[in-house]
Design an enzyme around this catalytic site. Sequence first.
Site, PDB file in Angstrom:
ATOM      1  N   CYS B  86       0.443  -1.253  -0.038  1.00 48.87           N
ATOM      2  CA  CYS B  86      -0.488  -0.135  -0.244  1.00 48.87           C
ATOM      3  C   CYS B  86       1.003   0.945   0.010  1.00 48.87           C
ATOM      4  O   CYS B  86       1.379   1.234  -1.301  1.00 48.87           O
ATOM      5  CB  CYS B  86      -1.060   0.074   1.189  1.00 48.87           C
ATOM      6  SG  CYS B  86      -2.369   1.260   0.949  1.00 48.87           S
ATOM      7  N   HIS B 203      -3.143  -5.821   1.282  1.00 46.85           N
ATOM      8  CA  HIS B 203      -2.833  -6.165   2.083  1.00 46.85           C
ATOM      9  C   HIS B 203      -2.350  -7.466   2.294  1.00 46.85           C
ATOM     10  O   HIS B 203      -3.603  -8.143   3.559  1.00 46.85           O
ATOM     11  CB  HIS B 203      -3.214  -5.479   3.307  1.00 46.85           C
ATOM     12  CG  HIS B 203      -3.350  -3.707   3.575  1.00 46.85           C
ATOM     13  ND1 HIS B 203      -2.259  -3.020   3.674  1.00 46.85           N
ATOM     14  CD2 HIS B 203      -3.802  -2.692   2.493  1.00 46.85           C
ATOM     15  CE1 HIS B 203      -2.789  -1.751   3.812  1.00 46.85           C
ATOM     16  NE2 HIS B 203      -3.412  -1.283   2.773  1.00 46.85           N
ATOM     17  N   GLU B 205      -0.652  -8.721   5.074  1.00 48.31           N
ATOM     18  CA  GLU B 205      -0.584  -9.071   6.177  1.00 48.31           C
ATOM     19  C   GLU B 205      -2.230  -8.740   6.937  1.00 48.31           C
ATOM     20  O   GLU B 205      -2.463  -9.394   7.966  1.00 48.31           O
ATOM     21  CB  GLU B 205       0.143  -7.873   6.952  1.00 48.31           C
ATOM     22  CG  GLU B 205      -0.649  -6.532   7.329  1.00 48.31           C
ATOM     23  CD  GLU B 205      -0.931  -5.504   5.735  1.00 48.31           C
ATOM     24  OE1 GLU B 205      -0.265  -5.883   4.587  1.00 48.31           O
ATOM     25  OE2 GLU B 205      -0.721  -3.950   6.052  1.00 48.31           O
TER      26      GLU B 205
END
Lengths: 81, 229
Positions: B86, B203, B205
């Site tokens: 990002c 993302h 994560e």
Amino acid sequence: MRVRIFVTPRQGILDPQGRAVETALGNLGFSGVSDLHVGRYIILTLEAPSKAAAEETVRQMCEQLLANPVIEDYRFEVEPG
Amino acid sequence: MKWVVVRFPGSLDDDDVVYALREVLAQDVSIVWHRTESLGAADCVVLPGGFSYGDYLRCGAIARFSPIMKSVKRFATEGGLVLGICNGFQILCEAHLLPGALTRNESLSFVCEMATVRVENRQTPFTNQLEIGDVLRLPIKHGEGRYVAPEHELRQLEERGQVLLRYVANDESFGAGSSPNGSMHAIAGVANERFNVFGLMPHPEHAVEALLGSTDGRKIFESITASRT
């Protein structure tokens, strides 16, 4: 030197912000508006030995930070004083 | 392997990356402040998501000049693995470690949703645990994620297989409208020519536990660890 820098979306790259503002102007009744782009206007004062030296410095500022050449065009005006 | 996560002023997802790596994937992770000049003995450096320097001027434009970025550039030049997520992707583009740029979403709206992306190349340190055509569900949350590059550069990216992830519609079709932000060629993630630097808007994560709605993000991190063992 007084410096004015104009940064605008690069020609040919989609500018959704410009398009939205253009549509809004049309909705307000302003007809005949086209090719509207929203950019950035930067003003600064620069100490430099000559106008040519100032222009070269500003060009480097634009290339390295103030504009992103991938997506933006820039132009500037340098005024002594 | 050793992971280093860089924290910039305005980083938001640094702790989430640490959580995913340390708690879920049992990796050795440390955080470095952007004013630090050394990365230490890193095997992979992660530039996390967020709004570094308040997105002033352009997203990632100021973070690029943080002291740590000199080391990140050197690390990348020496072949070290760099992952930008990002805002980290935006920083890598601004730092010229990745081609192209990320601009305002075509819709002008911030998008915050689960995105569907397709794996386009698996011969990379970031995707070797996946297959071409695999479809991943990963969250996106950004206002400036529209990938833009000059036409000739896009052609080269495609020819060399540097497009690693592409947005597809929910029915896994690809085409106009499959990209949630208007990205050219529906690009969600690109690698550099050497395939040791990778940036993506989704993302991984945030997709490492079933509770989060998807565990597909693990595969990206597991690919990286697999590439170094």
